[in-house]
Design a protein around this motif. Sequence first.
Motif, PDB file in Angstrom:
ATOM      1  N   PHE A   1       0.837  -1.226  -0.002  1.00 25.42           N
ATOM      2  CA  PHE A   1       0.046   0.097  -0.004  1.00 25.42           C
ATOM      3  C   PHE A   1       0.923   1.274   0.088  1.00 25.42           C
ATOM      4  O   PHE A   1       2.024   1.283   0.633  1.00 25.42           O
ATOM      5  CB  PHE A   1      -0.892  -0.147   1.365  1.00 25.42           C
ATOM      6  CG  PHE A   1      -1.894  -1.014   1.225  1.00 25.42           C
ATOM      7  CD1 PHE A   1      -3.267  -0.977   0.308  1.00 25.42           C
ATOM      8  CD2 PHE A   1      -1.771  -2.161   1.957  1.00 25.42           C
ATOM      9  CE1 PHE A   1      -3.896  -1.848   0.461  1.00 25.42           C
ATOM     10  CE2 PHE A   1      -2.829  -3.197   1.974  1.00 25.42           C
ATOM     11  CZ  PHE A   1      -3.945  -3.078   1.515  1.00 25.42           C
ATOM     12  N   ASP A   2       0.335   2.365  -0.745  1.00 26.01           N
ATOM     13  CA  ASP A   2       0.910   3.494  -0.423  1.00 26.01           C
ATOM     14  C   ASP A   2       0.445   4.351   0.638  1.00 26.01           C
ATOM     15  O   ASP A   2      -0.199   3.765   1.631  1.00 26.01           O
ATOM     16  CB  ASP A   2       0.419   4.450  -1.866  1.00 26.01           C
ATOM     17  CG  ASP A   2      -0.797   4.872  -1.945  1.00 26.01           C
ATOM     18  OD1 ASP A   2      -1.442   4.563  -0.954  1.00 26.01           O
ATOM     19  OD2 ASP A   2      -1.243   5.410  -3.148  1.00 26.01           O
ATOM     20  N   GLU A   3       0.724   5.390   1.006  1.00 26.00           N
ATOM     21  CA  GLU A   3       0.643   6.159   2.065  1.00 26.00           C
ATOM     22  C   GLU A   3      -0.799   6.597   2.342  1.00 26.00           C
ATOM     23  O   GLU A   3      -1.196   6.845   3.496  1.00 26.00           O
ATOM     24  CB  GLU A   3       1.093   7.672   2.080  1.00 26.00           C
ATOM     25  CG  GLU A   3       0.915   8.687   1.149  1.00 26.00           C
ATOM     26  CD  GLU A   3       1.778   8.492  -0.023  1.00 26.00           C
ATOM     27  OE1 GLU A   3       1.575   9.084  -1.241  1.00 26.00           O
ATOM     28  OE2 GLU A   3       2.563   7.365  -0.230  1.00 26.00           O
ATOM     29  N   LEU A   4      -1.504   6.391   1.024  1.00 26.70           N
ATOM     30  CA  LEU A   4      -3.102   6.617   1.330  1.00 26.70           C
ATOM     31  C   LEU A   4      -4.058   5.256   1.274  1.00 26.70           C
ATOM     32  O   LEU A   4      -4.975   5.446   1.476  1.00 26.70           O
ATOM     33  CB  LEU A   4      -3.491   7.472   0.130  1.00 26.70           C
ATOM     34  CG  LEU A   4      -3.059   9.013  -0.045  1.00 26.70           C
ATOM     35  CD1 LEU A   4      -3.655   9.468  -1.544  1.00 26.70           C
ATOM     36  CD2 LEU A   4      -3.380   9.819   1.292  1.00 26.70           C
ATOM     37  N   GLY A   5      -3.063   4.227   1.374  1.00 26.22           N
ATOM     38  CA  GLY A   5      -3.760   3.118   1.655  1.00 26.22           C
ATOM     39  C   GLY A   5      -4.347   2.527   0.162  1.00 26.22           C
ATOM     40  O   GLY A   5      -5.019   1.529   0.322  1.00 26.22           O
ATOM     41  N   ARG A   6      -3.683   2.790  -0.854  1.00 25.59           N
ATOM     42  CA  ARG A   6      -4.210   2.336  -2.046  1.00 25.59           C
ATOM     43  C   ARG A   6      -2.894   1.265  -2.399  1.00 25.59           C
ATOM     44  O   ARG A   6      -1.744   1.631  -2.361  1.00 25.59           O
ATOM     45  CB  ARG A   6      -4.090   3.343  -3.211  1.00 25.59           C
ATOM     46  CG  ARG A   6      -5.384   4.446  -2.901  1.00 25.59           C
ATOM     47  CD  ARG A   6      -4.916   5.484  -3.934  1.00 25.59           C
ATOM     48  NE  ARG A   6      -3.891   6.274  -3.724  1.00 25.59           N
ATOM     49  CZ  ARG A   6      -3.562   7.541  -4.186  1.00 25.59           C
ATOM     50  NH1 ARG A   6      -4.659   8.098  -4.879  1.00 25.59           N
ATOM     51  NH2 ARG A   6      -2.391   8.070  -4.171  1.00 25.59           N
ATOM     52  N   SER A   7      -3.310   0.304  -3.131  1.00 27.68           N
ATOM     53  CA  SER A   7      -2.387  -0.858  -3.595  1.00 27.68           C
ATOM     54  C   SER A   7      -1.442  -0.231  -4.825  1.00 27.68           C
ATOM     55  O   SER A   7      -1.986   0.371  -5.643  1.00 27.68           O
ATOM     56  CB  SER A   7      -2.934  -2.085  -3.981  1.00 27.68           C
ATOM     57  OG  SER A   7      -3.908  -1.822  -5.028  1.00 27.68           O
ATOM     58  N   ASP A   8      -0.232  -0.374  -4.631  1.00 29.22           N
ATOM     59  CA  ASP A   8       0.881   0.161  -5.462  1.00 29.22           C
ATOM     60  C   ASP A   8       1.630  -0.943  -6.247  1.00 29.22           C
ATOM     61  O   ASP A   8       2.545  -1.358  -5.544  1.00 29.22           O
ATOM     62  CB  ASP A   8       1.462   1.238  -4.840  1.00 29.22           C
ATOM     63  CG  ASP A   8       2.218   2.337  -5.946  1.00 29.22           C
ATOM     64  OD1 ASP A   8       3.169   1.424  -6.670  1.00 29.22           O
ATOM     65  OD2 ASP A   8       2.326   3.287  -5.589  1.00 29.22           O
ATOM     66  N   PHE A   9       1.360  -1.159  -7.521  1.00 33.50           N
ATOM     67  CA  PHE A   9       2.245  -2.287  -8.187  1.00 33.50           C
ATOM     68  C   PHE A   9       3.906  -1.941  -8.035  1.00 33.50           C
ATOM     69  O   PHE A   9       4.664  -2.676  -7.992  1.00 33.50           O
ATOM     70  CB  PHE A   9       1.877  -2.429  -9.413  1.00 33.50           C
ATOM     71  CG  PHE A   9       2.633  -3.515 -10.400  1.00 33.50           C
ATOM     72  CD1 PHE A   9       2.449  -4.741 -10.185  1.00 33.50           C
ATOM     73  CD2 PHE A   9       3.627  -2.904 -11.100  1.00 33.50           C
ATOM     74  CE1 PHE A   9       3.255  -5.844 -10.957  1.00 33.50           C
ATOM     75  CE2 PHE A   9       4.323  -3.935 -11.905  1.00 33.50           C
ATOM     76  CZ  PHE A   9       4.202  -5.131 -11.793  1.00 33.50           C
TER      77      PHE A   9
END
Length: 350
Positions: A119-127
């Motif tokens: 996850f990124d700092e906003l909680g989104r999955s980041d490939f």
Amino acid sequence: MTKPPRKPAQPLLGDADAPLRSRPRKKRDPAQPNLPFDPMPARVDPCLALLKPKPPKGRQWAFEVKWDGYRIAVHIEPSGVRILTRGGHDWTDRFPAIATEARRLPVSTAILDGEAVVFDELGRSDFGRLQQSLGGRGGNRSSREAVMMAFDLLYFDGHDLMETEFTARRHLLEGLVPAGGEEAVRLSEEIEADGDTLLRIACDHGLEGIIAKDRNSTYRSGCGGDWLKIKCIQSDGFTIVGYQMSGAAFGNIGALLLAARKGDELIYVGSVGTGFKADEAMKLRATMDKIKATKPAVVYSGGRKNLTWIKPKLVAEIEYRAWTHDGKLRHPSYKGLRELQDNATVYELE
């Protein structure tokens, strides 16, 4: 390291008028009848989602967030835990936190289907972050940041569930992996909302898209249409067939030349010159220089100069907005290289 922020969860689930979280379900009764055991498969080819431009309509469809990572299957066996990639490679050592958490699940034998994400700092999955945590393409680093988002249960306590309807598999999965967890194995929650509404909310939050699943379907390997994916931004795999040299760019890569597949032939579909990070570009350049070719693998008429051709062995994940009228990618951006172990697929032209 396995507890990224969950900030987007509440806005995503709170923007619609109706409650979007899964309904609470009763826990499974441990006093199950003594049914005959089914042999546990050593590996299951995953069910794949078919790309569609719009969400389907009807009560038969269940919706989830589309995760941007590596597809994995977690096999829990009496002898231990195995984590297999989409291509069948054993990556148990690459995802130690997921393996450790899987051993703690209250089950003797199981096969969980899901996605390994970071996850990124906003909680989104980041490939891209997932790849970096693994040491880049071809790296052998272990990712302690990776989390499994579990979305299906194929085998459970000695019973093969693949001929069982999705709703029943989901019910058992929710009893095994509770909603709202913060550990390394988490439930990919079903979101009770209209598909169009959920897609709009997902896109507003910068997510990749949504997945629709037929509640009545059994688990079928391959792309059969029981699962559908609807993306906010298109993202697919394309073969790198060469690059343009540039002294001002990271790794001296001005642009990558890309190709899609049409039958047994590779077709040039344009170039990408954005999305590179300095360290990734240097590694990519070194990888490409090891597989230089004397002639292009495609028919090229793009007019670029200072080109270096390579053998078509690398698959890049590319984000893009649309296709131009002459069959080129519009506004492409480089996301990273796909792993062979992830059974990297190349976009098929119709």
